[in-house]
Design a protein around this motif. Structure first.
Motif, PDB file in Angstrom:
ATOM      1  N   SER A 164      33.749   1.800   0.432  1.00 22.13           N
ATOM      2  CA  SER A 164      33.697   2.667   1.957  1.00 22.13           C
ATOM      3  C   SER A 164      34.327   3.564   1.564  1.00 22.13           C
ATOM      4  CB  SER A 164      34.901   1.593   2.766  1.00 22.13           C
ATOM      5  OG  SER A 164      36.573   1.400   1.720  1.00 22.13           O
ATOM      6  N   HIS A 165      34.414   4.461   3.664  1.00 22.74           N
ATOM      7  CA  HIS A 165      34.890   5.672   3.211  1.00 22.74           C
ATOM      8  C   HIS A 165      36.375   5.981   2.815  1.00 22.74           C
ATOM      9  CE1 HIS A 165      30.621   7.158   3.571  1.00 22.74           C
ATOM     10  NE2 HIS A 165      30.381   6.398   4.715  1.00 22.74           N
ATOM     11  N   ASN A 194      27.583   9.744   0.060  1.00 25.35           N
ATOM     12  CA  ASN A 194      28.492  11.169   0.433  1.00 25.35           C
ATOM     13  C   ASN A 194      29.438  10.586   0.573  1.00 25.35           C
ATOM     14  OD1 ASN A 194      28.291   8.823   2.335  1.00 25.35           O
ATOM     15  ND2 ASN A 194      28.169  10.183   3.965  1.00 25.35           N
ATOM     16  N   LEU A 195      30.538   9.651  -0.490  1.00 26.77           N
ATOM     17  CA  LEU A 195      31.674   8.787  -1.404  1.00 26.77           C
ATOM     18  C   LEU A 195      32.206   9.833  -1.789  1.00 26.77           C
ATOM     19  CD1 LEU A 195      29.869   5.867  -2.602  1.00 26.77           C
ATOM     20  CD2 LEU A 195      30.421   5.710  -0.588  1.00 26.77           C
TER      21      LEU A 195
END
Length: 345
Positions: A164-165, A194-195
């Motif tokens: 998850s972010h 985009n982690l």
């Protein structure tokens, strides 16, 4: 245990140091030439400018996203200091590299562990399940230390999809250079997301610079690199280590030749261990993780009496395992003979 202590305790001078996964080939001859030009009276470059520039060119990553450290172990500590707060949750794999847990605990975090599969491979469903709880950090060594396997393409894809972010993924690639040709490029895979992530690598293993202590982190963004840099001490990488690392990095041919030889020896030793009826995890490192079928400390004492240092594993559920470095052919033959003798007792 170091060689001096092993000599004292065993009464032998011919010690085979096979516990710390050092390179028995030493290091590139270019390293000695680089060290000859050193000025010890001068402080090192606190920013490691030349080393980070060399790594930037090699990896295709801007230098402001690279942080150099006194071994990749210092980078683990810097990550924990930069990210964790008391009560944070850190997830990792068991058995695993001890500092992934130790540094987290030192910074007030709670550590949750996911085990390996019985066949000593990654338990991808269990790892994705723990990632669903969004820990602050997920430490994962691939190839695994102490076990040896590396994530395959499907496993890596599933892990990245589960992160998850809210989670910082830290992929510890200390043994990256020993992986198979079909092992996926984690740096490329992570760069396409985009982690928030960090990849850790070291010059201690394949490049043979264990005594100089130099490693590095590649980060997902400049902000994370700056936070890690702020969490470490100034002049943390000494001048000798920086010069040696640049020289070693520029002699890629030496490293690749050494790694190729060690991989051949790894296969030979693994085949011999299997022929004895013992279980060893599949390895993409410079070591083997072997179930010797008796208490690991007993095995350690036996090998030490034969002038061989191995690493006895003590984590719960793995107390009959040892980790043994792939050494020179002669050292490996000595280990195999001592192992056969152990099984006869």
């Amino acid at each position: 245990m170091n060689i001096a202590v092993a000599r004292l305790q065993s009464g032998r001078q011919d010690i085979a140091a096979l516990a710390s996964n050092e390179n028995p080939d030493g290091c590139s001859p270019d390293v000695a030439a680089a060290l000859a030009n050193l000025e010890p009276s001068r402080y090192s470059d606190h920013a490691c400018t030349a080393l980070r520039a060399a790594l930037s060119q090699r990896l295709g990553v801007t230098s402001d996203r690279i942080v150099a450290g006194n071994g990749s172990e210092e980078m683990i500590a810097a990550i924990c200091r930069a990210v964790l707060r008391p009560g944070s949750v850190v997830a990792t794999v068991c058995p695993g590299f001890g500092l992934h847990e130790i540094e987290a605990l030192a910074n007030g975090a709670r550590v949750e562990k996911v085990g390996m599969r019985p066949e000593l491979d990654f338990d991808i469903p269990a790892m994705t399940a723990i990632l669903e709880r969004a820990p602050e950090i997920f430490f994962l060594s691939s190839p695994s230390n102490p076990v040896g396997p590396a994530l395959d393409r499907e496993g890596l894809t599933r892990i990245l999809a589960a992160v998850s972010h809210e989670t910082l993924l830290v992929l510890d690639e200390a043994y990256f250079e020993f992986t198979n040709e079909d092992t996926p490029d984690a740096l490329a895979a992570l760069s396409a997301t985009n982690l928030a992530w960090v990849i850790l690598r070291t010059f201690s293993k394949a490049y043979g610079l264990a005594g100089l202590r130099v490693g590095y982190a590649v980060t997902s963004d400049v902000r994370l690199a700056r936070a890690m840099s702020a969490a470490k001490t100034p002049f943390n990488v000494n001048a000798a280590a920086q010069a040696a690392a640049v020289a070693a990095l520029n002699d890629e041919a030496w490293m690749q030749s050494s790694v190729a030889r060690l991989k051949r020896e790894r296969a030979r030793v693994a085949d011999a261990v299997a022929a004895m009826g013992l279980s060893a995890a599949r390895s993409q490192t410079n070591f083997l993780f072997i179930d010797v079928g008796l208490e690991s400390r007993t095995a350690f004492d036996h090998f030490l009496a034969n002038g061989i240092i191995v690493k006895p594993w003590k984590e719960e559920g793995y107390g009959t395992f040892i980790r043994v470095t792939i050494g020179t052919p002669l050292e490996n033959d000595r280990f195999l003979k001592a192992l056969r003798d152990l099984l006869r007792t």
